[in-house]
Design an enzyme around this catalytic site. Sequence first.
Site, PDB file in Angstrom:
ATOM      1  N   TYR A   1      -2.106  -0.730  10.311  1.00 32.79           N
ATOM      2  CA  TYR A   1      -2.038  -1.133   8.901  1.00 32.79           C
ATOM      3  C   TYR A   1      -0.840  -0.483   8.224  1.00 32.79           C
ATOM      4  CZ  TYR A   1      -3.670  -1.818   4.068  1.00 32.79           C
ATOM      5  OH  TYR A   1      -3.777  -2.166   2.741  1.00 32.79           O
TER       6      TYR A   1
ATOM      7  N   SER B   1       0.824  -1.211   0.000  1.00 32.22           N
ATOM      8  CA  SER B   1       0.000   0.000   0.000  1.00 32.22           C
ATOM      9  C   SER B   1       0.856   1.258   0.000  1.00 32.22           C
ATOM     10  CB  SER B   1      -0.905   0.003   1.240  1.00 32.22           C
ATOM     11  OG  SER B   1      -1.544   1.251   1.419  1.00 32.22           O
TER      12      SER B   1
END
Length: 279
Positions: free
Chosen positions: A152, A139
């Site tokens: 995350y 990501s």
Amino acid sequence: MYDLTGKHVCYVADCGGIALETSKVLMTKNIAKLAILQSVENQPAIARLQSIKHSTQIFFWTFDVTMARQEMKKYFDEVMVQMDYIDVLINGATLCDERNIDATINTNLTGMMNTVATVLPYMDRKMGGSGGLIVNVTSVIGLDPSPVFCAYSASKFGVIGFTRSLADPLYYTQNGVAVMAVCCGPTKVFVDRELNAFLEYGQTFADRLRRAPCQSTAVCGQNIVTAIERSENGQIWIADKGGLELLTLHWYWHMADQFLSYMQSTDDENQEQFVSGQR
């Protein structure tokens, strides 16, 4: 350019969203075999993939990326019976659950590293493999911090650190396995789900993200495959807003090169020069 024709590809991720769209594109590249390892069986999705290219063999295993490495070894022994060898390993399993830090880290980082450690011996040229390519799908908040999804983001930073470390010539010149990462920007399958912020102060922003503009999974999947085809060892790509960008990597620690030379040197004079340079 990395030619996918005839390649044996192993994809560790749920066969939905980005993984499904990426697999669809892979099936148009004349790959010979595709192994899909995911937590839940998705026969309709696999049937859709097979309809794209009937001559490509597709294999499926129910797989928990958070399992112990000893259990992974048993799975991949079976995978190798069907696959013969692995040219490309794609790690795409992901979880964003700020209320379950352990699961988020274990899925996104620890599980990925255990998978790589398990599969690498099968690919390593010095261990009888043919080399190949490892692709870590991660990501953009593994590049820049997220005040909303802190756990995350931390796990995705770890993926980038692991990728860059494993891509070092120290390993690549020995095992012939290139390592790269593709950092996906906000994608529809991600923002469509319920998202919780790490702290309650960020929940308003997490809720707002569900209405934010984002790229489609199909476009993201296409760009992941394009990055693979353009790949060189150690590259980090961003797939965002329908585009694809190759990052220019930076070293923040000014002694990194000298330290590596020191570690590889057996010359006392070179080691003394390194110590002097730190003062």
